[in-house]
Design an enzyme around this catalytic site. Structure first.
Site, PDB file in Angstrom:
ATOM      1  N   SER A 157     -37.143  15.628  27.149  1.00 47.35           N
ATOM      2  CA  SER A 157     -36.670  14.355  26.618  1.00 47.35           C
ATOM      3  C   SER A 157     -36.410  14.474  25.113  1.00 47.35           C
ATOM      4  CB  SER A 157     -37.670  13.241  26.949  1.00 47.35           C
ATOM      5  OG  SER A 157     -37.088  11.969  26.783  1.00 47.35           O
TER       6      SER A 157
ATOM      7  N   HIS B 255     -32.808  13.054  31.301  1.00 46.45           N
ATOM      8  CA  HIS B 255     -33.029  12.016  32.330  1.00 46.45           C
ATOM      9  C   HIS B 255     -31.728  11.559  32.971  1.00 46.45           C
ATOM     10  CE1 HIS B 255     -37.008  11.948  30.630  1.00 46.45           C
ATOM     11  NE2 HIS B 255     -36.608  11.404  29.507  1.00 46.45           N
TER      12      HIS B 255
END
Length: 216
Positions: A111, A147
């Site tokens: 991330s 994501h």
């Protein structure tokens, strides 16, 4: 992200070429979350490695350069990318990480810990609405979106921002996917999940990358 699926962790450790690599966890983006630190140590205690973490909000390491460069793998946690970059720059960690990269230490993260190596990316650092983030470390050219399949708004937001020229062309990764760069060239795309993939995203186009599923 996958406590019961160690494929990516084992793959990362193998990239060091060391029988017992030294791994440094950097949880800045989560505000040095105690829970995240505990989860990291619990996960890597199962592997043949030495594992430490670097806290910057309650800093105890005086010589950051020697400490950081004494590791074989630097693993950056997720969280707030904008805050991560600001804190790193205050402590001079951004300069040390460039030296680590240039010396061949394996740099990785999830991330925020993946966005940070690029020039820019799509982030929720500034609120719920996804926005472009500029001024990341820039070791890798272009932008990045994590994501890609894990959060419903990531894919359309990234395509829109790249299409409008607000972000440069770049790469996206489904959860569980790792993109391996040597210098600045993409040389491998791997996944801990059978149908997860990486992508090259340019204005008006999304190209799935050949992604190999890691063995158990």
């Amino acid at each position: 992200m996958e406590p019961r699926n160690p494929r990516l962790d084992r793959w990362l450790l193998s990239l060091t070429g060391k029988p017992r690599p030294r791994v440094l966890f950097v949880p800045t983006a989560s505000g040095d979350s105690v829970r995240s630190i505990r989860r990291f140590h619990h996960a890597f205690a199962r592997h043949q490695c030495e594992h430490e973490h670097l806290a910057l909000f309650n800093r105890t390491v005086a010589d950051l350069r020697s400490f950081v460069l004494g590791h074989d793998l630097i693993y950056v946690h997720g969280g707030n990318t904008a805050n991560l970059l600001a804190v790193w720059r205050v402590h001079g960690l951004d300069v040390i990480l460039r030296e680590a990269w240039e010396s061949g230490i394996v740099l990785c993260g999830l991330s925020a810990g993946a966005i940070c190596w690029f020039e820019s990316g799509v982030t929720d650092s500034f609120g719920i609405e996804l926005q472009p983030l500029d001024g990341a470390l820039g070791f890798l050219p272009g932008s990045f979106c994590p994501h890609y399949d894990g959060e419903a708004q990531r894919r359309p937001a990234y395509q829109r921002l790249v299409g409008a020229g607000r972000l440069p062309a770049g790469y996206a990764a489904d959860d569980g996917v790792g993109l391996l760069f040597e210098d600045t060239a993409l040389v491998d795309v791997v996944s801990s999940r059978k149908h997860a993939r990486g992508y090259r995203v340019t204005p008006g186009a999304e190209e799935p990358l050949v992604t190999r599923w890691l063995p158990k």
